[in-house]
Write an enzyme that holds these catalytic residues in place. Structure first.
Site, short mmCIF file in Angstrom:
data_model
loop_
_atom_site.label_atom_id
_atom_site.label_comp_id
_atom_site.label_asym_id
_atom_site.label_seq_id
_atom_site.Cartn_x
_atom_site.Cartn_y
_atom_site.Cartn_z
N LYS A 1 -0.58 4.40 4.75
CA LYS A 1 -1.90 3.83 5.43
C LYS A 1 -0.90 3.41 6.53
O LYS A 1 -0.04 3.82 6.80
CB LYS A 1 -1.18 2.11 4.55
CG LYS A 1 -2.96 2.23 4.98
CD LYS A 1 -2.87 0.26 4.16
CE LYS A 1 -4.04 -0.18 5.10
NZ LYS A 1 -5.07 -0.19 4.84
N HIS B 1 1.12 -1.54 -0.31
CA HIS B 1 0.59 -0.92 0.08
C HIS B 1 0.79 1.16 0.02
O HIS B 1 2.57 1.00 0.09
CB HIS B 1 -1.13 0.18 1.20
CG HIS B 1 -2.62 -1.02 1.08
ND1 HIS B 1 -1.93 -2.11 1.37
CD2 HIS B 1 -3.74 -1.22 1.04
CE1 HIS B 1 -3.41 -3.02 0.94
NE2 HIS B 1 -4.28 -1.33 0.87
#
EC number: 1.17.1.8
Length: 270
Positions: free
Chosen positions: A160, A156
């Site tokens: 995040k 990600h």
């Protein structure tokens, strides 16, 4: 009947995509949009912020002041904020779509309890493709799981805040449940130093955080001489936003109960 949706975290990356998805969905309108106290976006028009044109919905930080303007709340924020919004929705009897990840067991229990009063779709990932992958993982685990090594790799963007991703954990839970294992016992989330040989019943996790990666997940079922990989790559947050709005329309027909995207997409029939 038109469904009036409210979005919290409206100024964030996901919030703007949700506003756009609502504007593109027949039978759904944006009723309210919220941001945190002190945000520089308070007072802005939500539609203009999301580049969909003027909607006449000003971003505010007060749910109570807008409680008559929406029927259902969509929340992709952080656990502590989501739980506060959940309490409000229970008190006002408004359904919720929850895409927030990173809840501890107590937080999940509060969501379960709230579902005795309101309808909730709670999912780690609202992509149609990812939820299809969940079913494929169950089938692969049933055939190969007891005879191979299982590893889950996820990537990600750098912003995040939780790891592994909620989607990766859900993948692990689907596999573990199929194999009759407890992910808390069999999941391996870190490997460092002299770890010893890999145990056959482990479900391993590896996390990558880099750049602007929207979301990538790959699950290995690896045996000697062959490996099956089941993977999903998201290239736009719009896939999650459209799934969440689809879930909202589906949930509008429910009085109470806890659901996930398997219910929304009727994947139990596969």
């Amino acid at each position: 009947m038109t469904l009036r949706v409210a979005i919290v975290g409206a100024g964030g990356r996901m919030g703007r995509q949700l506003i756009q998805a609502v504007s593109e969905t027949e039978g759904v309108v944006l009723g309210a949009a919220f941001e945190r106290q002190g945000s520089s976006l308070l007072g802005a028009d939500a539609g203009e912020l999301a580049n969909v044109g003027h909607l006449g919905v000003q971003i505010t930080d007060d749910l109570a002041s807008q409680q008559d303007q929406f029927d259902l709340l969509i929340d992709f924020t952080r656990p502590e904020g989501t739980l506060a919004h959940l309490a409000f929705c229970v008190a006002q009897h408004k359904n919720m779509v929850i895409g927030t990840t990173g809840f501890d067991d107590d937080g999940k229990a509060k969501i379960q309890q709230a579902a005795d009063s309101i309808g909730i779709v709670f999912a780690s990932n609202f992509s149609v493709g990812v939820n299809l992958v969940f079913k494929l993982l169950e089938k692969a685990a049933k055939v190969m799981g007891d005879y191979c090594d299982i590893e889950i790799i996820e990537a990600h963007h750098r912003h995040k805040v939780d790891a592994p991703s909620g989607t990766a954990l859900s993948m692990g839970e689907h596999i573990a449940k199929t194999l009759g294992r407890d992910l808390k016992t069999h999941g391996v989330f870190t490997r460092d130093g002299i770890t010893g040989e890999r145990k056959r019943d482990e479900i391993g996790f590896a996390t990558i955080r880099a750049s602007d990666v929207v979301g990538e997940h790959s699950v290995w079922f690896a045996d000697i001489g062959e490996r099956v990989e089941i993977a999903h790559k998201a290239t736009s947050r719009m896939t999650f936003a459209k799934g969440a709005v689809r879930a909202a329309k589906w949930l509008a027909q429910k009085e109470k109960g806890l659901f996930d995207m398997t219910d929304v997409l009727d994947l139990n029939q596969l």
